[in-house]
Design an enzyme around this catalytic site. Structure first.
Site, PDB file in Angstrom:
ATOM      1  N   SER A 123       1.759 -16.300 -10.773  1.00 34.36           N
ATOM      2  CA  SER A 123       2.270 -17.481 -11.017  1.00 34.36           C
ATOM      3  C   SER A 123       3.252 -17.195 -12.134  1.00 34.36           C
ATOM      4  CB  SER A 123       0.793 -18.034 -11.841  1.00 34.36           C
ATOM      5  OG  SER A 123       0.201 -17.290 -12.368  1.00 34.36           O
ATOM      6  N   HIS A 144       2.004 -19.307  -3.697  1.00 33.01           N
ATOM      7  CA  HIS A 144       1.360 -19.545  -5.021  1.00 33.01           C
ATOM      8  C   HIS A 144       0.345 -20.740  -4.715  1.00 33.01           C
ATOM      9  CE1 HIS A 144       1.753 -21.265  -9.259  1.00 33.01           C
ATOM     10  NE2 HIS A 144       0.599 -20.132  -9.225  1.00 33.01           N
ATOM     11  N   GLU A 156       2.805 -23.621  -3.194  1.00 28.92           N
ATOM     12  CA  GLU A 156       4.185 -23.357  -3.209  1.00 28.92           C
ATOM     13  C   GLU A 156       4.845 -22.157  -2.433  1.00 28.92           C
ATOM     14  OE1 GLU A 156       4.585 -25.253  -7.917  1.00 28.92           O
ATOM     15  OE2 GLU A 156       4.659 -23.060  -7.689  1.00 28.92           O
ATOM     16  N   ASN A 194       4.333 -25.261 -12.633  1.00 29.51           N
ATOM     17  CA  ASN A 194       4.228 -24.748 -14.097  1.00 29.51           C
ATOM     18  C   ASN A 194       5.363 -25.143 -14.730  1.00 29.51           C
ATOM     19  OD1 ASN A 194       1.270 -23.785 -13.870  1.00 29.51           O
ATOM     20  ND2 ASN A 194       2.099 -21.663 -13.232  1.00 29.51           N
TER      21      ASN A 194
HETATM   22  P1  NAI Z   1      -8.594 -11.793 -10.908  1.00 24.69           P
HETATM   23  O1  NAI Z   1      -8.795 -10.814 -12.327  1.00 24.69           O
HETATM   24  O2  NAI Z   1      -9.926 -12.687 -10.737  1.00 24.69           O
HETATM   25  O3  NAI Z   1      -8.863 -10.846  -9.786  1.00 24.69           O
HETATM   26  C1  NAI Z   1      -7.900  -9.830  -9.344  1.00 24.69           C
HETATM   27  C2  NAI Z   1      -8.561  -8.892  -8.457  1.00 24.69           C
HETATM   28  O4  NAI Z   1      -7.452  -7.875  -7.968  1.00 24.69           O
HETATM   29  C3  NAI Z   1      -9.751  -7.998  -9.078  1.00 24.69           C
HETATM   30  O5  NAI Z   1     -10.809  -8.168  -8.236  1.00 24.69           O
HETATM   31  C4  NAI Z   1      -9.095  -6.534  -8.941  1.00 24.69           C
HETATM   32  O6  NAI Z   1     -10.215  -5.599  -8.791  1.00 24.69           O
HETATM   33  C5  NAI Z   1      -8.156  -6.581  -7.980  1.00 24.69           C
HETATM   34  N1  NAI Z   1      -7.050  -5.484  -8.286  1.00 24.69           N
HETATM   35  C6  NAI Z   1      -6.444  -5.386  -9.335  1.00 24.69           C
HETATM   36  N2  NAI Z   1      -5.520  -4.063  -9.151  1.00 24.69           N
HETATM   37  C7  NAI Z   1      -5.451  -4.049  -7.607  1.00 24.69           C
HETATM   38  C8  NAI Z   1      -4.848  -3.244  -6.911  1.00 24.69           C
HETATM   39  N3  NAI Z   1      -4.011  -2.291  -7.240  1.00 24.69           N
HETATM   40  N4  NAI Z   1      -5.156  -3.330  -5.508  1.00 24.69           N
HETATM   41  C9  NAI Z   1      -6.301  -4.018  -4.891  1.00 24.69           C
HETATM   42  N5  NAI Z   1      -7.059  -4.760  -5.792  1.00 24.69           N
HETATM   43  C10 NAI Z   1      -6.523  -4.911  -7.245  1.00 24.69           C
HETATM   44  O7  NAI Z   1      -7.198 -12.641 -10.749  1.00 24.69           O
HETATM   45  P2  NAI Z   1      -6.840 -13.959 -10.303  1.00 24.69           P
HETATM   46  O8  NAI Z   1      -7.117 -14.928 -11.078  1.00 24.69           O
HETATM   47  O9  NAI Z   1      -7.545 -13.824  -8.738  1.00 24.69           O
HETATM   48  O10 NAI Z   1      -5.274 -13.784 -10.089  1.00 24.69           O
HETATM   49  C11 NAI Z   1      -5.070 -13.033  -9.279  1.00 24.69           C
HETATM   50  C12 NAI Z   1      -3.602 -13.466  -8.950  1.00 24.69           C
HETATM   51  O11 NAI Z   1      -3.204 -14.797  -8.822  1.00 24.69           O
HETATM   52  C13 NAI Z   1      -2.610 -13.040 -10.499  1.00 24.69           C
HETATM   53  O12 NAI Z   1      -1.171 -12.824 -10.012  1.00 24.69           O
HETATM   54  C14 NAI Z   1      -2.381 -14.529 -11.022  1.00 24.69           C
HETATM   55  O13 NAI Z   1      -1.309 -14.758 -11.947  1.00 24.69           O
HETATM   56  C15 NAI Z   1      -2.381 -15.524  -9.834  1.00 24.69           C
HETATM   57  N6  NAI Z   1      -2.904 -16.846 -10.020  1.00 24.69           N
HETATM   58  C16 NAI Z   1      -3.936 -17.084 -10.714  1.00 24.69           C
HETATM   59  C17 NAI Z   1      -4.230 -18.453 -10.980  1.00 24.69           C
HETATM   60  C18 NAI Z   1      -5.516 -18.566 -11.837  1.00 24.69           C
HETATM   61  O14 NAI Z   1      -5.879 -19.844 -12.262  1.00 24.69           O
HETATM   62  N7  NAI Z   1      -6.312 -17.816 -11.996  1.00 24.69           N
HETATM   63  C19 NAI Z   1      -3.656 -19.576 -10.248  1.00 24.69           C
HETATM   64  C20 NAI Z   1      -2.673 -19.301  -9.532  1.00 24.69           C
HETATM   65  C21 NAI Z   1      -2.001 -17.915  -9.215  1.00 24.69           C
END
Ligand code: NAI
Length: 501
Positions: A123, A144, A156, A194
């Site tokens: 994001s 996104h 997006e 955003n």
């Molecule tokens: P999260 O922290 O809930 O999950 C991330 C996951 O990625 C974890 O399960 C972790 O074990 C895994 N991970 C970390 N490094 C890794 C790697 N090298 N290889 C494989 N798996 C790996 O994070 P979330 O909230 O799901 O966010 C994920 C992405 O989505 C981020 O880029 C965030 O900016 C984006 N995003 C998040 C939103 C939100 O509201 N949480 C909204 C829109 C986008």
């Protein structure tokens, strides 16, 4: 597969909140999904959670049990990125860390076929910055999604400078198959939603910081008179100030400190104090153990006798209607003692008094834009006669709607925030973030706004919106309020806000 069609296989990396949602909508959209997560057991746990969500959807009768079973059967775990080889699209949803994302992209490039698309759900990181680590950049884009994915239909599709048009179109197609509404967006800080969302929160913070109104008053005005589902402070508490303050900073620095996007020191202070909102049970509001918000009453009351007569300043139909509804006598000329009631546009009561040589002690201004029959906003200049204000308030309450009383402000609360949203939406059209129609669609779906920003300018009136911005800029001297050229040209030429060019 039926009809001999090749099954679509997509890969999802990261089984966190976002990855799980993407897996769910992709599987529901008929795709086979390969899920990978680096943390031991995370992918399995993620799949279990997605399957539980699908079971719940079936229990509610939205899908039949056989369909639920086949959706669940389409989700597979792969232990390594190499296992994503059959995927024609890989969506990365790992932690928001550039180095980690670059490593993942390099590994995916090695694993998948040449024609496969690689997309990031980031994001805040520019897609071009991630793509710089890749051998082939035409096939790298952003996809996104919004949280929670199954409930938020918008996606997006982020087009980086090197992303091919074919890839953008293909991602729009995948998005639709996942049951989403895709919009194509230029790779730029905060992308579309955003960035567009900054006006609502930062202008709310500015109004509060100027001492014009308290958060609960601003929120009540935006909900009742503006038709927003939540006010800016309620929204900040819901998303978490630990999320929206850093996002504000990233976008502000990404646009090289454009004053339009600046937030206020109090935002940072809340972040540093750990008052994040609902998640810490203390943000702009306090929350009890059941999550119920504790908010003071935004309605101003008055025990004074209602002013018998009002002298209307620059009256239009709406002001006459309000005064008549309140039961006041409308004076033909100033009697030297009665309240002077005005409904300025973009002007504070002080500037109005000076411009028209009115007695500031008797001047009361009301905002008659938006749904003022649901909540009226009233303000007076400094040095106003308290008895006049109280008597006018008592009279205005007889018109039947609650009244929120604020301090002097050019554009009150609603005019300021709506004009800022419209102006930023116009600027997004000007700098080509997305098409005008997609800007409106995205802001409505991504932020639950009652109208898109360009539709908002149409509803307020293009000339009126321009006037609010020009007066805000004149009165405050702040470049933050400079009108977008997109708005200015369409207001001057009397062209709809959606006209391109
Ligand atoms: P999260 O922290 O809930 O999950 C991330 C996951 O990625 C974890 O399960 C972790 O074990 C895994 N991970 C970390 N490094 C890794 C790697 N090298 N290889 C494989 N798996 C790996 O994070 P979330 O909230 O799901 O966010 C994920 C992405 O989505 C981020 O880029 C965030 O900016 C984006 N995003 C998040 C939103 C939100 O509201 N949480 C909204 C829109 C986008």
């Amino acid at each position: 597969m039926a009809e001999g069609r090749r099954e679509t296989v997509i890969g999802v990396i990261g089984a966190g909140a976002m990855g799980r949602g993407i897996v769910q909508v992709a599987a529901q959209g008929g795709m086979r999904v390969l899920l990978h997560d680096a943390a031991p057991g995370a992918a399995e746990k993620g799949r279990e959670q997605v399957c539980a969500m699908i079971d719940r959807t079936a229990e509610k009768g939205r899908i039949d049990p056989a369909e639920a079973a086949s959706i669940k059967a389409r989700i597979e775990i792969v232990d390594a990125i190499a296992g994503l080889a059959p995927a024609e699209l890989v969506v990365e949803a790992v932690v928001e860390n550039l180095e980690v994302k670059r490593q993942v992209f390099r590994a995916v490039e090695e694993a998948v076929a040449d024609g496969a698309i690689i997309a990031s759900n980031t994001s805040s990181i520019p897609i071009a910055t991630i793509a710089a680590a890749c051998r082939v950049r035409e096939r790298v884009a952003g996809l996104h999604f919004f949280n929670p994915v199954p409930l938020m239909p918008l996606v997006e599709v982020i087009r980086a400078p090197a992303t091919s048009e074919q890839v953008v179109q293909a991602l729009i197609g995948y998005g639709k198959r996942m049951g989403r509404v895709p919009v194509a967006v230029k790779d730029s800080p905060g992308f579309l939603v955003n960035l567009g969302g900054r006006a609502f929160t930062t202008e709310g913070l500015r109004i509060h910081s100027e001492g014009v109104a308290a958060p609960h008053e601003i929120d009540a005005i935006m909900r009742d008179a503006g038709g927003f589902r939540m006010g800016p402070f309620e929204l900040m508490d819901l998303t978490g100030i630990d999320v929206n303050f850093p996002v504000s900073q990233i976008i502000y620095s990404g646009y090289f400190h454009d004053r339009r996007l600046a937030t206020m020191p109090v935002h940072q202070a809340m972040m540093e104090a750990g008052r994040y909102g609902r998640k810490t049970r203390q943000g702009w509001y306090a929350y009890d153990e059941n999550g119920n918000k504790q908010a003071p009453d935004p309605d101003a009351g008055s025990d004074a006798a209602p002013a018998p007569a009002l002298r209307l300043i620059e009256p239009d139909g709406r002001l006459v209607e309000l005064a008549s509804r309140s039961g006041a006598d409308i004076l033909e000329s100033d009697d030297g003692v009665s309240p002077l009631l005005a409904a300025p546009l973009g002007e504070d009561a002080s500037s109005l008094a000076a411009r028209m040589k009115l007695d500031p002690a008797r001047l009361v201004a009301v905002d008659l834009t938006g749904n003022h029959a649901k909540r009226l906003t009233m303000m007076t200049p400094p040095g106003g006669d308290a008895r006049i204000a109280e008597a006018t308030l008592a009279r205005l309450r007889l018109a039947g709607q609650p009244v929120t009383r604020i301090k002097d402000s050019p554009g009150f609360v609603l005019q300021r925030i709506r004009a800022m949203i419209a102006n930023l939406g116009a600027e997004m059209a000007q700098i080509g973030i997305a098409s005008p129609a997609d800007i409106d669609t995205a802001m409505k779906l991504g932020l639950n706004y009652p109208q898109g920003p360009l539709e908002m300018a149409e509803a307020m009136g293009r000339r009126e919106t321009l006037q609010i911005m020009q007066r805000l800029q004149d009165i405050t001297g702040d470049d933050r309020y400079r009108p977008s050229l997109w708005l200015r040209r369409r207001a001057l030429l009397e062209l709809p806000m959606h006209v391109p060019g």
